[in-house]
Design an enzyme around this catalytic site. Structure first.
Site, PDB file in Angstrom:
ATOM      1  N   GLY A 316       0.983  -1.167   0.047  1.00 55.73           N
ATOM      2  CA  GLY A 316       0.128   0.035  -0.051  1.00 55.73           C
ATOM      3  C   GLY A 316       0.866   1.346  -0.073  1.00 55.73           C
ATOM      4  O   GLY A 316       1.984   1.248  -0.404  1.00 55.73           O
ATOM      5  N   SER A 317       0.407   2.319   0.539  1.00 52.11           N
ATOM      6  CA  SER A 317       1.065   3.582   0.419  1.00 52.11           C
ATOM      7  C   SER A 317       2.290   3.731   1.294  1.00 52.11           C
ATOM      8  O   SER A 317       2.998   4.788   1.061  1.00 52.11           O
ATOM      9  CB  SER A 317       0.120   4.646   0.886  1.00 52.11           C
ATOM     10  OG  SER A 317      -0.984   4.910  -0.241  1.00 52.11           O
ATOM     11  N   THR A 318       2.522   2.765   2.045  1.00 55.50           N
ATOM     12  CA  THR A 318       4.003   2.862   2.746  1.00 55.50           C
ATOM     13  C   THR A 318       5.128   2.751   1.593  1.00 55.50           C
ATOM     14  O   THR A 318       6.224   3.300   1.604  1.00 55.50           O
ATOM     15  CB  THR A 318       4.286   1.765   3.760  1.00 55.50           C
ATOM     16  OG1 THR A 318       3.979   0.400   3.232  1.00 55.50           O
ATOM     17  CG2 THR A 318       3.296   1.995   4.841  1.00 55.50           C
ATOM     18  N   PHE A 319       4.680   2.102   0.396  1.00 53.07           N
ATOM     19  CA  PHE A 319       5.648   2.014  -0.503  1.00 53.07           C
ATOM     20  C   PHE A 319       6.088   3.468  -1.226  1.00 53.07           C
ATOM     21  O   PHE A 319       6.803   3.303  -1.832  1.00 53.07           O
ATOM     22  CB  PHE A 319       5.193   0.826  -1.725  1.00 53.07           C
ATOM     23  CG  PHE A 319       6.231   0.422  -2.310  1.00 53.07           C
ATOM     24  CD1 PHE A 319       7.164  -0.728  -1.944  1.00 53.07           C
ATOM     25  CD2 PHE A 319       6.345   0.498  -3.868  1.00 53.07           C
ATOM     26  CE1 PHE A 319       7.927  -1.072  -2.829  1.00 53.07           C
ATOM     27  CE2 PHE A 319       7.231   0.120  -4.740  1.00 53.07           C
ATOM     28  CZ  PHE A 319       8.205  -0.850  -4.063  1.00 53.07           C
ATOM     29  N   GLY A 763      -4.607   2.419  -0.287  1.00 55.70           N
ATOM     30  CA  GLY A 763      -4.793   3.384   1.009  1.00 55.70           C
ATOM     31  C   GLY A 763      -3.511   4.125   1.334  1.00 55.70           C
ATOM     32  O   GLY A 763      -2.629   3.590   0.880  1.00 55.70           O
TER      33      GLY A 763
END
Length: 764
Positions: A316-319, A763
């Site tokens: 998700g958006s941590t990437f 997300g």
């Protein structure tokens, strides 16, 4: 007739002479010519050998706190022959019934199985001399054996017999004094002495040592002959291993995750904490877990799976941190440049990619896009500006798609190469790729530490107890991924994701007085080929303090039982709790703005944690005064006049007002009140008392019971579970993906092939 008698006499005499001659030759052959051989055969009948059991190496945390060590254990055996003899002589004693009932109650072994052991016979129908009670009575803890030994003593008193058919065989077993703490990291050694998983298995060659033996001459009753020959092969103890794990930080992590596990009932929760400068793993948690002291009681096979290295997830958006770092390094990220949020088309054949709120926020800056966790902003940065080849280069350079090399077996790698153009675009915001938590931590640590990708490791040093030789594991740089200048800029941008309390998706991770950099993540889950409704993998990753990072921390919650769950509402508060406790533990104090001045400068808050003074050798009065001045309470153990030892150790950083125990005697006859102590402090106290300690429950000591047997103290502790972590009230997670968009996460399969399908918003 006379002649015949003479011939017979001559023949018989000749035969006897030949027989005697043959006997002389045989004696010469045995005693002289082949003496060595027959002496060795004789020796086998009057010599015996015993094993000298080595100690398996101890495993400690970075501060020397014991995490795994050998301890005394007992195996219970019954004597069927002796018991039936006594039962026939004195049926009124009902000895067999008493033993069957007691063993059943203490070991929770079915009475029928205990009675079968008591009635065990040989093939000829005679009763066995001895039969072990397995598996329940095999390598019992001392506190369990003590109950049965006390029962044996009662039987001896009742019968007046020394031998009552109940025997205890002293042995060794592996003991984990902290119970389930760091169980996936440590692994366990089973009762057969086989290292099964974790570092126990990986480092088995270093830990196991080598068995020795003693051979001596004995008489007919197996007593060693005083002048007999003795041959000794000394046992070689295993090497001691010091880990990078910090037991306190590991405890903070497990405490927070257990509360969240109870609250959200997810499939699993995973967390990793590391020193970003060295990639020393400070803590690694995967729930559900198990107690290595009673591994056989674990019913859920998933409890033995270390999701930190053995499961892959769409990040998700941590990437987006990877995409952001690459764009900044290539000079493509202008925080003040504007773009149109909401949606973006990759080609006429593909559906548009949307932000998590489909309408977007209008025309906004790229920095605001980062704060909002805008997918469109990262498609523009990663897919359009960087391009597939350059973006893939950074994915590889940050260590995705390969094993990190951490000292644990079973590490998987995930999928780092998307297939279609749309998937490449989706990968820029964390879809169409799968990663392991340990890969994610190593990558973000590189962003935090000045751009160096470091090899994560759990082993700090290995020491040979015989020679004192120590092998230290040095930090290993894999490659320079981004420049120090880029690292600094990215940290400042990520800090605003947390510090901006209006639009920052990471605002629930904000800790007053600390500069926190971080990013939320919320990924959808596929089940049976379709998007699972209201099921997400939510996460938060960040580091602090931004100006001099001490900890990088990743928290991932797989499918919490909350349809409104998101990285900001679920994972960020867990991150906040662990990070604040850990920073204070490391002596990093919060900073706050001055309230009585207009200079705007920051000043340190009055310390709520301080280092424990070294009061060893001082008089009790002086030591108490020193500790009181530092803000600590004291409890004196013993009747001596000077301090011989103290707990916690000098230099430990603790909140003021906590107790410091002062030992004034080498052997303290009484056990102090431990109520209110955490498990780790209670275990340390037991260690200094020279007491064995058994704990039930988790959290903090609420009751204790001490006993003294054969000069040794044993303490049974009851602990209360930690309180539930409060859910942030009224928090609607803005960065949750829209289920109709079609995002995907192959969250918990552990399959390195991962999952594709990146049709919709990930997300934030």
């Amino acid at each position: 007739m006379v002649r015949r008698i003479k011939l017979r006499t001559l023949f018989l005499g000749g035969f006897i002479t030949l027989l005697f001659f043959g006997l002389i030759v045989r004696i010469y052959w045995v005693q002289v010519a082949n003496a060595a051989f027959w002496e060795e055969q004789a020796r086998k009948t009057w010599i015996t050998s015993k094993k000298l059991v080595q100690d398996r190496g101890t495993i400690t945390d970075r501060d020397g706190n014991v995490l795994a060590a050998d301890t005394v254990a007992y195996t219970l055996a019954v004597g069927p022959k002796k018991l039936h003899e006594l039962d026939e002589e004195h049926p009124e004693w009902r000895l067999i019934d008493q033993i069957v009932n007691k063993v059943h109650l203490v070991l929770n072994k079915p009475e029928s199985e205990v009675r079968a052991a008591v009635d065990a016979k040989r093939e000829d129908g005679s009763y066995l001399d001895q039969r072990e009670i397995r598996p329940e009575g095999w390598k019992m803890d001392k506190n369990v054996a003590d109950r049965l030994m006390a029962f044996r003593d009662q039987l001896r008193e009742q019968t007046g017999k020394t031998d009552v058919g109940l025997y205890f065989i002293e042995d060794k077993k592996r003991f984990y004094p902290n119970g389930s703490l760091a169980s996936h990291v440590l692994g366990y050694e089973n009762k057969e002495g086989v290292a099964v998983m974790g570092l126990e298995k990986t480092l088995n060659d270093e830990l196991k040592g080598q068995e020795g033996s003693i051979t001596y001459e004995k008489d007919g009753i197996r007593t060693q002959l005083p002048n007999g020959k003795v041959e000794v092969k000394q046992a070689i103890d295993g090497k001691n291993v010091t880990l990078t794990i910090d037991r306190d930080i590991q405890f903070y992590m497990e405490e927070a995750l257990r509360a969240a596990y109870k609250q959200y009932n997810p499939v699993s929760i995973t967390a990793i904490a590391a020193d970003p400068k060295t990639m020393d793993i400070l803590g690694m948690v995967s729930l559900p877990d198990f107690n290595p002291n009673a591994y056989w009681e674990t019913k859920n096979p998933e409890a033995f799976k270390n999701n930190a290295i053995q499961s892959v997830y769409e990040p998700g958006s941590t990437f987006k941190i990877v995409t952001l770092a690459a764009a900044v390094q290539e000079g493509l990220f202008n925080p003040n440049a504007y773009y149109q949020s909401g949606s973006i088309s990759i080609s006429s054949r593909d559906k548009p990619i949307h932000d998590h709120n489909w309408s977007g926020w209008g025309r906004i800056t790229y920095l605001d896009g980062l704060k909002h966790s805008s997918n469109v902003a990262f498609v523009k940065l990663g897919y359009q500006m960087l391009g597939k080849e350059k973006f893939k280069q950074y994915i590889d350079n940050f260590g995705f798609g390969v094993k990190t090399g951490i000292e644990l077996q079973g590490e998987v790698i995930g999928k780092s190469t998307p297939t279609w153009n749309r998937d490449w675009a989706s990968a820029t915001f964390g879809q169409a790729v799968t990663v392991t938590p340990i890969q994610q931590v190593a990558a973000v640590a590189a962003v935090a530490n000045g751009g160096k990708l470091m090899k994560p490791h759990l082993v700090k040093a290995i020491t040979d107890p015989a020679t004192g030789e120590k092998t230290v594991v040095e930090p290993e740089v894999v490659r320079q991924v981004i420049s120090e200048a880029t690292s600094k800029k990215v940290g400042e941008y990520l800090e605003q994701v947390v510090s901006d309390q209006e639009i920052g998706t990471g605002r629930n991770a904000y800790i007053p007085g600390y500069r926190i950099a971080g990013k939320t993540g919320t990924a959808q889950v596929y089940e049976n080929g379709k998007i699972a409704e209201d099921k997400y993998v939510v996460s938060f990753i960040g580091y602090a303090p931004v100006e001099d990072p001490k900890i990088v921390l990743y928290v991932l919650v797989d499918r919490p039982d909350d349809k409104f769950a998101g990285g900001g509402s679920v994972a960020a508060p867990i991150f906040k709790q662990i990070m604040e406790q850990s920073l204070r533990h490391l002596g990093v104090l919060p900073k706050v703005e001055k309230k009585d001045g207009n200079d705007g400068k920051e000043a340190e808050k009055a310390p709520v944690t301080v280092a424990v003074p070294d009061v060893g050798g001082m008089t009790v009065e002086r030591a108490s005064a020193e500790l009181k001045n530092a803000g600590f309470q004291t409890e004196v153990l013993g009747k001596g006049g000077k301090v011989l030892n103290q707990l916690p150790e000098p230099g430990s950083v603790l909140p003021t007002s906590e107790r410091v125990y002062l030992f004034t005697e080498k052997k303290v006859g009484s056990v102090p009140d431990m109520k209110g102590l955490s498990l780790r402090d209670a275990l340390d106290l037991c260690s200094l008392l020279g007491a064995t300690c058994q704990a039930t429950g988790e959290g903090y000591v609420i009751a204790q019971q001490a006993a003294v047997k054969d000069g040794r103290i044993s303490v049974a502790l009851s602990l209360a579970p930690p309180g539930e972590m409060p859910r942030p009230a009224g928090e609607a997670d803005a960065e949750r993906p829209d289920a109709s968009a079609g995002g995907q996460s192959d969250a918990s399969s552990g399959d390195s092939s991962g999952g594709g399908g990146a049709n919709g918003p990930a997300g934030g």
